[in-house]
Motif scaffolding. Structure first.
Motif, PDB file in Angstrom:
ATOM      1  N   SER A 196      17.836  -6.056  14.088  1.00 44.23           N
ATOM      2  CA  SER A 196      18.022  -5.000  13.095  1.00 44.23           C
ATOM      3  C   SER A 196      18.098  -5.648  11.718  1.00 44.23           C
ATOM      4  CB  SER A 196      19.298  -4.196  13.374  1.00 44.23           C
ATOM      5  OG  SER A 196      20.437  -5.024  13.332  1.00 44.23           O
ATOM      6  N   PHE A 197      17.607  -4.948  10.704  1.00 43.04           N
ATOM      7  CA  PHE A 197      17.497  -5.550   9.373  1.00 43.04           C
ATOM      8  C   PHE A 197      17.210  -4.458   8.346  1.00 43.04           C
ATOM      9  CE2 PHE A 197      13.656  -5.789  11.883  1.00 43.04           C
ATOM     10  CZ  PHE A 197      12.752  -5.076  11.111  1.00 43.04           C
ATOM     11  N   THR A 198      17.161  -4.867   7.103  1.00 39.50           N
ATOM     12  CA  THR A 198      16.792  -3.986   5.987  1.00 39.50           C
ATOM     13  C   THR A 198      15.559  -4.545   5.304  1.00 39.50           C
ATOM     14  OG1 THR A 198      19.095  -3.323   5.615  1.00 39.50           O
ATOM     15  CG2 THR A 198      17.545  -2.967   3.803  1.00 39.50           C
ATOM     16  N   ILE A 199      14.600  -3.687   5.034  1.00 39.97           N
ATOM     17  CA  ILE A 199      13.396  -4.097   4.311  1.00 39.97           C
ATOM     18  C   ILE A 199      13.590  -3.781   2.834  1.00 39.97           C
ATOM     19  CG2 ILE A 199      10.916  -3.748   4.031  1.00 39.97           C
ATOM     20  CD1 ILE A 199      10.758  -2.996   6.947  1.00 39.97           C
ATOM     21  N   PRO A 200      13.642  -4.802   1.978  1.00 36.26           N
ATOM     22  CA  PRO A 200      13.836  -4.550   0.538  1.00 36.26           C
ATOM     23  C   PRO A 200      12.510  -4.201  -0.134  1.00 36.26           C
ATOM     24  CG  PRO A 200      13.725  -6.894   0.933  1.00 36.26           C
ATOM     25  CD  PRO A 200      13.597  -6.244   2.290  1.00 36.26           C
ATOM     26  N   TRP A 201      12.598  -3.519  -1.243  1.00 35.84           N
ATOM     27  CA  TRP A 201      11.411  -3.227  -2.039  1.00 35.84           C
ATOM     28  C   TRP A 201      11.000  -4.473  -2.822  1.00 35.84           C
ATOM     29  CZ3 TRP A 201       8.585   1.225  -1.990  1.00 35.84           C
ATOM     30  CH2 TRP A 201       9.156   2.322  -1.349  1.00 35.84           C
ATOM     31  N   GLY A 202       9.720  -4.705  -2.920  1.00 33.48           N
ATOM     32  CA  GLY A 202       9.228  -5.817  -3.727  1.00 33.48           C
ATOM     33  C   GLY A 202       9.525  -5.586  -5.202  1.00 33.48           C
ATOM     34  N   LYS A 203       9.782  -6.653  -5.894  1.00 29.59           N
ATOM     35  CA  LYS A 203      10.164  -6.553  -7.308  1.00 29.59           C
ATOM     36  C   LYS A 203       9.096  -5.872  -8.137  1.00 29.59           C
ATOM     37  CE  LYS A 203      11.831  -9.418 -11.144  1.00 29.59           C
ATOM     38  NZ  LYS A 203      12.152 -10.814 -11.579  1.00 29.59           N
ATOM     39  N   TYR A 204       7.829  -6.114  -7.806  1.00 25.82           N
ATOM     40  CA  TYR A 204       6.730  -5.568  -8.601  1.00 25.82           C
ATOM     41  C   TYR A 204       5.966  -4.464  -7.859  1.00 25.82           C
ATOM     42  CZ  TYR A 204       7.684  -9.807 -11.232  1.00 25.82           C
ATOM     43  OH  TYR A 204       8.306 -10.799 -11.957  1.00 25.82           O
ATOM     44  N   LYS A 205       6.597  -3.909  -6.827  1.00 24.32           N
ATOM     45  CA  LYS A 205       5.935  -2.857  -6.061  1.00 24.32           C
ATOM     46  C   LYS A 205       5.735  -1.613  -6.916  1.00 24.32           C
ATOM     47  CE  LYS A 205       4.214  -0.766  -2.495  1.00 24.32           C
ATOM     48  NZ  LYS A 205       2.913  -1.160  -1.953  1.00 24.32           N
TER      49      LYS A 205
END
Length: 403
Positions: A196-205
């Protein structure tokens, strides 16, 4: 769709290419078609159909199509200089792959009366926007991972998805039946890992909306063949699945794998439209728009075939009015009398209210004679042949009183 009211359903999405066999330059009007292949001399026209097919989660019975669209493409641009950079700078709504999100969104609206919806997709749907926008309290998502994403584990450490799952403990071993053209036929022993984990948003997405700006909570299930027993040039058998369904043990992991395995249902659906039965790619129609209409009509017939096939052994207990109208049911009852013999084994073993009753009749009309042998049930081609014959009989039945 009233058929889904208070049911748990799965929605399987996929895109399939229909390459039209244009013998003797038969196709005169290519409007509505796109270029699907090019061999250096000839442009091959055809269709790319993206569709969402709905199935009952408990019985695996086809319930219908909740969304369909034809891919529009003016020019094949992949591989051109600067094209990859251009695509990376676009919003997801500007990309061809947005069809996955758009199709699932429309399906969720159509299926709003369902008790629960599970969306199932292949690797092409592995987009952070899909993971962010589609799931909610009533909707779960199961898809095969494509990207080795940056993830944040439960301890707050950031790393790569594949490294995280590879360092997780094996929670169990399961068997998987391998039966494809590219792999050696076998029952593979698969090690199962979960994380289980969290997917972060890319800085430049670049995105227009974020439902979970803090990151998207996900679970992963990996099954990997314990000892590779395929062909020498066959890649290792590995499935890495992403899901919003909470997975904490082997039993829950097995259920996620079982859900993803049902993707073969939509592969069977497309096969019905192509080589297995209806052979749309060899149609004699000469206009692109007419071919599109024919494909949409044939999809309805393919759903019927899948319903009949699912009901053939009588275990699903689906009712006959799932597939046939009252007028058609009356006609089926009359036909049944002419197909039954004098002995018990020669008679339709199912109740008139069950879809299995109709499946037995349609199969017999299609030439099925092995009703003594449970190990030789009717297949797709038998049902297609029987359904076509039934439609002809029903047409005559309807006009019997016309003077």
């Amino acid at each position: 769709m009233n058929l889904v009211a208070d049911k748990r359903v799965i929605v399987i999405a996929d895109t399939s290419t229909f390459t039209l066999t244009d013998t003797k330059n038969r196709i005169k009007d290519t409007s509505g078609l796109i270029q699907v292949a090019w061999n250096g001399y000839i442009n091959y026209h055809g269709l790319e159909l993206h569709t969402n097919v709905v199935y009952d989660r408990d019985t695996r019975t086809a319930l219908g199509v909740s969304h369909s669209s034809f891919v529009k493409r003016n020019k094949e641009t992949r591989g051109e200089k600067g094209e990859k950079t251009k695509r990376n700078s676009e919003y997801i709504e500007q990309k061809e792959s947005y069809r996955w999100i758009e199709g699932f969104k429309q399906s969720i609206q159509v299926l709003n009366k369902a008790e629960h919806i599970t969306l199932i997709a292949d690797r092409e749907c592995d987009m952070i926007e899909a993971l962010d926008r589609l799931p909610d309290d009533k909707v779960d998502l199961v898809l095969r991972s494509y990207h080795n994403r940056n993830v944040i584990d439960e301890s707050g450490e950031q790393g790569k998805l594949k490294e995280l799952i590879s360092t997780s403990a094996v929670v169990g071993i399961t068997k998987l039946k391998v039966k494809t053209k590219k792999r050696k036929k076998r029952r593979a022993l698969m090690e199962t890992r979960i994380a289980s984990f969290t997917i972060p948003w890319g800085k430049y997405k670049k995105t227009k909306e974020k439902n979970h700006p803090e990151g998207i909570k996900m679970y992963a299930v990996e099954i990997r063949e314990k000892t590779h027993k395929g062909y020498k040039n066959e890649p290792p058998l590995v499935w890495l699945l992403l899901t919003t369904i909470e997975v904490t043990n082997m039993e829950e992991a097995r259920e996620v794998v079982s859900l993803y395995e049902r993707r073969w249902l939509i592969e069977e659906f497309f096969k019905l439209l192509k080589t297995d039965c209806y052979n749309i790619e060899n149609t004699e129609l000469t206009r692109g728009k007419s071919i599109r209409k024919l494909l949409l009509l044939t999809m309805k017939a393919a759903i019927k075939i899948q319903q009949l096939k699912a009901a053939r052994d009588g275990t699903t207990k689906n009712k006959i009015d799932l597939t046939f109208t009252q007028d058609e049911i009356e006609c089926l009852i009359k036909i049944n009398k002419s197909l039954e013999g004098n002995t018990v084994k020669q008679q339709n073993p199912h109740s008139k209210d069950d879809l299995a009753y109709a499946a037995w009749i349609i199969a017999r009309l299609g030439g099925w004679k092995e009703f003594y042998n449970k190990k030789r049930p009717p297949g797709n081609k038998t049902f297609v042949s029987g359904l076509q014959r039934f439609e002809a009989i029903h047409f005559g039945y309807k006009i019997k009183d016309v003077s």
